[in-house]
Design a protein around this motif. Structure first.
Motif, mmCIF file in Angstrom:
data_model
loop_
_atom_site.group_PDB
_atom_site.id
_atom_site.type_symbol
_atom_site.label_atom_id
_atom_site.label_comp_id
_atom_site.label_asym_id
_atom_site.label_seq_id
_atom_site.Cartn_x
_atom_site.Cartn_y
_atom_site.Cartn_z
ATOM 1 N N GLY A 1 -124.167 28.585 -75.960
ATOM 2 C CA GLY A 1 -123.094 28.784 -76.933
ATOM 3 C C GLY A 1 -121.840 27.995 -76.598
ATOM 4 N N ARG A 2 -121.949 27.061 -75.654
ATOM 5 C CA ARG A 2 -120.768 26.295 -75.233
ATOM 6 C C ARG A 2 -121.089 24.820 -75.144
ATOM 7 N N LEU A 3 -120.029 24.014 -75.146
ATOM 8 C CA LEU A 3 -120.208 22.571 -74.949
ATOM 9 C C LEU A 3 -118.941 21.993 -74.331
ATOM 10 N N LEU A 4 -119.138 21.052 -73.418
ATOM 11 C CA LEU A 4 -118.000 20.341 -72.820
ATOM 12 C C LEU A 4 -117.616 19.202 -73.763
ATOM 13 N N LEU A 5 -116.347 19.193 -74.182
ATOM 14 C CA LEU A 5 -115.890 18.188 -75.153
ATOM 15 C C LEU A 5 -114.632 17.507 -74.661
ATOM 16 N N LYS A 6 -114.516 16.238 -74.977
ATOM 17 C CA LYS A 6 -113.225 15.574 -74.786
ATOM 18 C C LYS A 6 -112.444 15.735 -76.084
ATOM 19 N N VAL A 7 -111.215 16.207 -75.980
ATOM 20 C CA VAL A 7 -110.405 16.417 -77.185
ATOM 21 C C VAL A 7 -110.058 15.045 -77.775
ATOM 22 N N PRO A 8 -110.393 14.833 -79.050
ATOM 23 C CA PRO A 8 -110.134 13.506 -79.639
ATOM 24 C C PRO A 8 -108.658 13.301 -79.990
ATOM 25 N N GLU A 9 -108.237 12.048 -79.983
ATOM 26 C CA GLU A 9 -106.931 11.703 -80.560
ATOM 27 C C GLU A 9 -107.035 11.911 -82.068
ATOM 28 N N THR A 10 -105.882 12.109 -82.716
ATOM 29 C CA THR A 10 -105.914 12.337 -84.168
ATOM 30 C C THR A 10 -105.241 11.196 -84.928
ATOM 31 N N MET A 11 -105.922 10.737 -85.975
ATOM 32 C CA MET A 11 -105.336 9.779 -86.916
ATOM 33 C C MET A 11 -104.885 10.566 -88.148
ATOM 34 N N HIS A 12 -103.737 10.211 -88.657
ATOM 35 C CA HIS A 12 -103.143 10.989 -89.737
ATOM 36 C C HIS A 12 -103.185 10.213 -91.057
ATOM 37 N N PHE A 13 -103.763 10.831 -92.076
ATOM 38 C CA PHE A 13 -103.802 10.233 -93.416
ATOM 39 C C PHE A 13 -103.071 11.170 -94.360
ATOM 40 N N ARG A 14 -101.888 10.741 -94.767
ATOM 41 C CA ARG A 14 -101.091 11.572 -95.677
ATOM 42 C C ARG A 14 -101.406 11.129 -97.112
ATOM 43 N N LEU A 15 -101.934 12.074 -97.883
ATOM 44 C CA LEU A 15 -102.326 11.747 -99.259
ATOM 45 C C LEU A 15 -101.206 12.168 -100.208
ATOM 46 N N GLU A 16 -100.822 11.236 -101.072
ATOM 47 C CA GLU A 16 -99.736 11.507 -102.030
ATOM 48 C C GLU A 16 -100.210 11.154 -103.432
ATOM 49 N N GLY A 17 -99.587 11.785 -104.436
ATOM 50 C CA GLY A 17 -99.900 11.439 -105.823
ATOM 51 C C GLY A 17 -101.234 12.006 -106.273
ATOM 52 N N GLN A 18 -101.672 11.537 -107.432
ATOM 53 C CA GLN A 18 -102.900 12.068 -108.043
ATOM 54 C C GLN A 18 -103.814 10.934 -108.456
ATOM 55 N N LEU A 19 -105.104 11.200 -108.374
ATOM 56 C CA LEU A 19 -106.082 10.188 -108.808
ATOM 57 C C LEU A 19 -105.986 9.975 -110.309
ATOM 58 N N ARG A 20 -106.222 8.747 -110.729
ATOM 59 C CA ARG A 20 -106.252 8.469 -112.168
ATOM 60 C C ARG A 20 -107.689 8.570 -112.680
ATOM 61 N N PRO A 21 -107.879 8.705 -113.988
ATOM 62 C CA PRO A 21 -109.243 8.831 -114.523
ATOM 63 C C PRO A 21 -110.131 7.660 -114.065
#
Ligand code: SF4
Length: 456
Positions: free
Chosen positions: A174-194
């Protein structure tokens, strides 16, 4: 901490963690399927003993989905190996292809590929079925023996693919050794068009950073643009984090997440409690990207990798032999509805295959009516070869008799998620990844086509 760091710290019983730390993490769910399940079981038995029991029978989910509707006897036997293990371990969450717990699975090619050959428990493609069956919960850690396990990050959880050896270990401990990943940030703004879909967002992001641009990193998607994205949209985006090499993709928790998860856990009788994570002020990112959704256009990832970005309107010189809609990424109900919207009252000019990801989606399409006809019928009338045998099908090639497989050096536009050489079959075939709307428009012309040409 970032969303990913917060979940991993909690799963390691620590107050803080940061990118680069190696920590032991507790699993909430371990998922495996017919391709990797037998290998995982083999590792588990070898390392923990013939009579060993899994660490928690309620946390192991087994979903055959990959090489199911094929006459290949070894593939059929894999499903039987899973069933034997489930019986031995008395696992409650096994979504078998057949109903008889003592039976054997054998696909009958005589009945053809189009009509349903599964029983009442079968759930279809694991990543789409996990949330449908109430196994994805905010704040949890989900390991799966499949690279697109990252799709469940849409539900504000840490979800990642692991190999059979790691999975065998998780099965026992029930466990696993993991390296914590760095995080990349994608900020989404606005709305998709048709005419522009979630698939275009993720193809755009991968095009920015390349198919290895997020190697062993978390991709965090947030910002005001997320509110306008459905749960299906978010899963499409999180699913393809791995196509940039990402360890996981993750979204914030909101009312949509809550409504979906609560409903699915309740209706399936699975664990209903969970604890989401929220954003901190002191998040550290290794990359900052902002995406204005209103500026995106229908996007295509060209052969031979998911980072080869182009705009559909600039690729009309590429002639196609085939179109394909399906997979965990592109075979959801909303994907087929958008596909059908473009195809309605028209006729495809190239071979076009449709594979819903799960039986529930088959049902949705066969019951949803637009006027006199069901959506399923609209697709059939447009010339799409639709199968009721929900599953991975040709998304990853599979045995030669797999529905929709590229058995020759064809050019195919596909709503799936991966297009490295040979992915859908023949090693000289070429796969162009696109949204369901772009796949539909291209099926109508036989060349890569911007779907906005077909929207009224
Ligand atoms: S549909 Fe394709 S990407 Fe999704 S789990 Fe199946 S093979 Fe993998």
């Amino acid at each position: 901490m970032t969303l990913t760091e917060k979940i991993l710290a909690r799963a390691a019983a620590k107050s803080r963690t940061q990118a680069g730390d190696n920590i032991w993490v507790k699993a909430d769910i371990l998922m495996t399927h017919d391709v990797c399940g037998p290998g995982t079981i083999g590792v588990f038995k070898r390392e923990f003993g013939k009579n060993a029991k899994v660490w928690d029978r309620n946390k192991v989910v087994i979903m055959p989905d990959h090489y199911i509707f094929t006459a290949d006897s070894k593939s059929n036997r894999n499903v039987d190996i899973l069933r034997d293990f489930v019986n031995e371990q008395e696992l409650p969450y096994f979504y078998d292809v057949i109903d008889d717990p003592k039976g054997h699975w054998a696909f009958d090619p005589g009945k053809g590929p189009l009509h349903r050959q599964y029983g009442s428990r079968y759930a279809g493609v694991c990543h789409t079925a996990l949330p449908q069956k109430g196994h994805t919960r905010p704040g949890e850690v989900l390991f799966g023996t499949d690279s697109h396990t990252c799709m469940a990050g849409a539900f504000n959880e840490f979800a990642t693919g692991i190999g059979n050896t790691d999975a065998g270990f998780v099965m026992g401990t029930g466990r696993l050794l993991l390296k914590v990943p760095e995080t990349m940030h994608f900020r989404l703004e606005g709305q998709l068009r048709p005419g522009v879909m979630a698939k275009d967002i993720i193809l755009h992001c991968i095009g920015d950073i390349g198919f290895d641009g997020a190697t062993y990193r978390a991709l965090q998607f947030d910002g005001p643009g997320v509110a306008g994205l459905s749960i299906d949209d978010r899963t499409t985006i999180a699913n393809m984090a791995i196509e940039a090499g990402g360890k996981n993709g993750i979204f914030e928790f909101d009312a949509q997440t809550q409504a979906f998860v609560d409903h699915r856990c309740k209706s399936n009788g699975t664990k209903a409690s969970y604890e989401p994570v929220e954003r901190d002020r002191d998040e550290k990112f290794v990359y900052e990207g902002a995406v204005d959704l209103s500026r995106l256009e229908p996007t295509v990832a060209c052969h031979p990798d998911p980072g080869q970005r182009g705009l559909a309107r600039e690729l009309s010189h590429i002639k196609l032999d085939r179109a394909y809609i399906g997979s965990c990424t592109g075979g959801k109900t909303s994907d087929f509805l958008e596909f059908a919207r473009v195809l309605r009252n028209q006729r495809v000019v190239i071979d076009t295959f449709g594979v819903p990801a799960t039986p529930e989606i088959v049902q949705d399409l066969q019951s949803a009516r637009w006027g006199e006809k069901t959506v399923w019928q609209i697709l059939l009338d447009a010339g799409v070869q639709m199968t009721e045998n929900a599953g991975c099908a040709a998304c990853l090639g599979g045995p030669v008799d797999t529905f929709g497989r590229l058995n020759a050096p064809l050019k195919c536009i596909s709503a799936t998620n991966r297009n490295f050489p040979g992915r859908m079959g023949h090693k000289e075939s070429q796969v162009f990844l696109a949204s369901p709307a772009t796949v539909a428009a291209s099926a109508l012309t036989g060349r890569i086509t911007d779907p906005r040409e077909y929207l009224s």
